[in-house]
Design an enzyme around this catalytic site. Structure first.
Site, short mmCIF file in Angstrom:
data_model
loop_
_atom_site.label_atom_id
_atom_site.label_comp_id
_atom_site.label_asym_id
_atom_site.label_seq_id
_atom_site.Cartn_x
_atom_site.Cartn_y
_atom_site.Cartn_z
N ASP A 13 0.82 -1.22 0.00
CA ASP A 13 0.00 0.00 0.00
C ASP A 13 0.85 1.27 0.00
O ASP A 13 0.43 2.30 0.51
CB ASP A 13 -0.95 0.03 1.20
CG ASP A 13 -1.76 -1.24 1.37
OD1 ASP A 13 -2.35 -1.68 0.37
OD2 ASP A 13 -1.78 -1.80 2.48
N LYS A 16 2.54 2.26 -5.04
CA LYS A 16 3.33 1.76 -6.18
C LYS A 16 2.64 2.05 -7.50
O LYS A 16 3.30 2.34 -8.50
CB LYS A 16 3.55 0.25 -6.03
CG LYS A 16 4.43 -0.13 -4.85
CD LYS A 16 4.64 -1.63 -4.75
CE LYS A 16 3.36 -2.36 -4.40
NZ LYS A 16 2.83 -2.01 -3.07
N GLY A 40 -3.58 -4.57 -4.88
CA GLY A 40 -4.35 -3.56 -5.60
C GLY A 40 -3.54 -2.30 -5.82
O GLY A 40 -2.80 -1.86 -4.93
N HIS A 41 -3.64 -1.72 -7.01
CA HIS A 41 -2.99 -0.46 -7.32
C HIS A 41 -4.05 0.55 -7.73
O HIS A 41 -4.93 0.24 -8.53
CB HIS A 41 -1.98 -0.61 -8.46
CG HIS A 41 -0.77 -1.39 -8.08
ND1 HIS A 41 0.05 -1.99 -9.01
CD2 HIS A 41 -0.23 -1.68 -6.88
CE1 HIS A 41 1.05 -2.61 -8.39
NE2 HIS A 41 0.88 -2.44 -7.10
N THR A 42 -3.99 1.74 -7.18
CA THR A 42 -4.87 2.82 -7.58
C THR A 42 -4.07 3.85 -8.35
O THR A 42 -3.06 4.34 -7.86
CB THR A 42 -5.53 3.49 -6.35
OG1 THR A 42 -6.30 2.51 -5.64
CG2 THR A 42 -6.45 4.62 -6.78
N GLN A 223 2.26 -5.69 -3.40
CA GLN A 223 2.43 -5.82 -1.95
C GLN A 223 3.77 -5.23 -1.50
O GLN A 223 4.23 -4.27 -2.08
CB GLN A 223 2.23 -7.28 -1.52
CG GLN A 223 0.85 -7.79 -1.93
CD GLN A 223 0.76 -9.28 -1.94
OE1 GLN A 223 1.55 -9.97 -2.55
NE2 GLN A 223 -0.26 -9.80 -1.27
N THR A 299 -8.15 -3.24 -2.34
CA THR A 299 -8.79 -4.54 -2.56
C THR A 299 -9.89 -4.82 -1.57
O THR A 299 -10.97 -5.28 -1.93
CB THR A 299 -7.72 -5.66 -2.48
OG1 THR A 299 -6.74 -5.42 -3.49
CG2 THR A 299 -8.35 -7.03 -2.72
N THR A 300 -9.64 -4.54 -0.28
CA THR A 300 -10.58 -4.94 0.77
C THR A 300 -11.43 -3.81 1.31
O THR A 300 -12.49 -4.05 1.88
CB THR A 300 -9.81 -5.55 1.95
OG1 THR A 300 -8.96 -4.54 2.52
CG2 THR A 300 -8.96 -6.73 1.50
#
Length: 423
Positions: A13, A16, A40-42, A223, A299-300
Site C-alpha cells: 500500500d 506503487k 491492488g494499485h490505484t 504488496q 482490494t478490501t
C-alpha cells in the site's frame, strides 16, 4: 540495459501504482510477476481513477506491452471483470499478455481460504480470502492448474476432477463446509478459457528478447517487502516473494536482467491485517494519517493501521532488494503535524536492535527509538522541485536518506501522477 524493478519497501500500500504509472509512460513493457488479486494499485490520471488488481499499470498507455508473468496466480473471473471495466473506461486490452505457466485460482481455493481463516479464530492471519495462499500451496504441492491446462479441455477436466475430489473432502470433513459442484466449475472455467485464450503465450521468451533488444522494461511490484514469505513478518505474510528476487522467478528472467531497483515507501508506515507493528499510533496522529492519507485498502476497503516512518524496515528493504533509490510517497499527508518522528532503531530488554528481527515474538517486545524533526504547515501539493519544498520537508527527506543510506529519487506530494517530484 533499461530495466527497473519497482518494489514495495514496507507492508504494501505504498503507492506503487502511481509511481509505476509515471514510469510506464516511457516504458516499452510493464511486467507483473508476483502475487494475485489480493494486491491492488490505484492510479489517478487525467481526472479518472483506475483500480487495478491483476492487470499491469502500463495498460493505460496504448503503446506499452503489459505482461502477467508465470509467478502470478490468476483469478480468471477477476481479470476478465477488470478487463471489461477498463474497456468501459476507454482502455484497450490489445497489448495484454498472460503467461501460459501462470497458476489459476479456483473456487475451492477461495472456499478453503475463508474456512481456514474462520477456523483460526483469534489467530487468523488476516488474508483477503481471495484464495491466493491455497493456490500457491497447490503450486508447491504440484497439483495446481495452470493457464496452459485450463486451455486444454481434456487436461482441465481430468485435473479438476482429481483435485476437486480431494478439496471437497477437506471442505466437508475438516471444516464442515458444503462440497463444490464439479460440473458448475467445469462449465464456468471453460467459458473463461475461451475468453483468455487470445492473451495466452510464453511471455518469458518475449521478455528475454525485449531486454536483449534494450527495450525499456518496468517490473511492477505487488504488496511489500515485509510481506515476503521468507523475509517478512512470518506468518503474517503473503504466499509469494514481492521482492526483487521474486521478479526473476516470477517473470522467467535471470538476476542480471534487472539494472535498477526502486523501493516505494510512504512518508509514514501503514499495515493491513494482523501482526506486529512497532511504530503504530493509536492516537490523534494515527487518526490524522488515516483520514488525511485516505488509508483504506484498494482490494478490501479495510482501514489501514498507521504509524511513524520506520527506518529499520526501510534498511531491511534496501538490503534484501538491493535498492538503488527510494520513492517517498504521500509527503503531503504529514502537512500540519507540528512534530514528526522517524524510528532509527529499536530497544528490547535494554539492548539496541538495529536490524529487523527474524522472530516476531522479539519484534513484539521491541520499543522504537525516534529521531524527532520539525513539521511544516505550508501546502506542498503544487511543489514541482525539491527546492520548492519547505525547509522542514527537505530536512525530513534528507533524514530518510541518511538513516537508510539510500538516495530518494522521487517524492509524492499528492495523489495525481503530476504531483511527483523527480530528483
Amino acid at each position: 540495459m533499461n530495466t527497473t524493478a519497482l518494489i514495495g519497501a514496507q507492508w504494501g500500500d505504498e503507492g506503487k501504482g502511481k509511481v509505476i504509472d509515471i514510469l510506464a509512460e516511457k516504458a516499452d513493457y510493464v511486467v507483473r510477476a508476483t502475487g494475485g488479486s489480493n494486491a491492488g494499485h490505484t492510479v489517478v490520471s487525467g481526472g479518472k481513477t483506475y483500480k487495478l488488481h491483476l492487470i499491469p499499470s502500463g495498460i493505460l498507455y496504448p503503446s506499452t506491452v503489459n505482461i502477467i508473468g508465470n509467478g502470478v496466480v490468476l483469478d480468471p473471473k477477476v481479470v476478465l471483470e477488470e478487463m471489461h471495466t477498463l474497456e468501459s473506461q476507454g482502455v484497450s486490452m490489445k497489448n495484454l499478455m498472460i503467461d501460459l505457466r501462470a497458476h489459476i485460482v479456483m473456487p475451492y481455493h477461495k472456499e478453503l481460504d475463508e474456512l481456514a481463516e474462520l477456523a483460526k479464530g483469534k489467530d487468523a492471519i488476516g488474508t483477503t480470502k481471495r484464495g491466493i495462499g491455497p493456490c500457491y500451496a497447490d503450486k508447491s504441492d504440484r497439483i495446481g492448474i495452470r493457464l496452459v491446462d485450463l486451455l486444454d479441455r481434456k487436461i482441465f477436466e481430468k485435473k479438476l476432477k482429481t483435485t476437486l475430489e480431494l478439496k471437497n473432502k477437506i471442505i466437508v470433513n475438516v471444516y464442515g463446509g458444503k462440497a463444490l459442484d464439479y460440473t458448475e466449475i467445469l462449465d464456468e472455467y471453460s467459458g473463461y478459457a475461451k475468453q483468455l485464450e487470445h492473451f495466452a503465450c510464453d511471455t518469458g521468451v518475449i521478455l528475454f528478447d525485449a531486454i536483449k533488444a534494450n527495450k525499456r522494461v518496468i517490473f511492477e511490484g505487488a504488496q511489500g517487502t515485509l510481506l515476503d514469505l521468507d523475509s517478512g513478518t512470518y506468518p503474517f505474510v503473503t504466499s509469494s516473494h514481492p521482492i526483487s528476487g521474486g521478479f526473476c522467478a516470477g517473470a522467467g528472467i535471470g538476476p542480471t536482467a534487472i539494472k535498477d531497483v526502486l523501493g516505494i515507501a510512504k512518508s509514514y508506515t501503514t499495515r493491513v491485517g494482523a501482526g506486529p507493528f512497532p511504530t503504530e499510533l493509536n492516537d490523534e496522529v494515527g487518526e490524522h494519517l488515516l483520514k488525511v492519507g485516505c488509508e483504506y485498502g484498494t482490494t478490501t476497503g479495510r482501514a489501514r493501521r498507521c504509524g511513524w516512518l520506520d527506518a529499520v524496515i526501510l534498511r531491511l528493504a534496501v538490503r534484501i532488494n538491493g535498492l538503488t533509490s527510494l520513492a517517498i510517497n504521500k509527503l503531503d499527508t504529514l502537512t500540519g503535524l507540528k512534530k514528526l518522528k522517524i524510528a532509527t532503531h529499536y530497544m528490547r530488554d535494554g539492548k539496541k536492535v538495529d536490524h529487523f528481527p527474524a522472530d516476531i515474538s522479539i519484534l513484539e517486545g521491541c520499543t522504537p527509538v525516534y529521531e524527532e524533526l520539525d513539521g511544516w504547515t505550508e501546502d506542498i501539493t503544487n511543489c514541482k522541485t525539491f527546492d520548492q519544498l519547505p525547509k522542514a520537508a527537505q530536512t525530513y527527506i534528507k533524514a530518510i536518506e541518511r538513516l537508510t543510506d539510500c538516495p530518494v529519487s522521487m517524492i509524492g506530494v499528492g495523489p495525481d501522477r503530476k504531483q511527483q517530484i523527480i530528483r
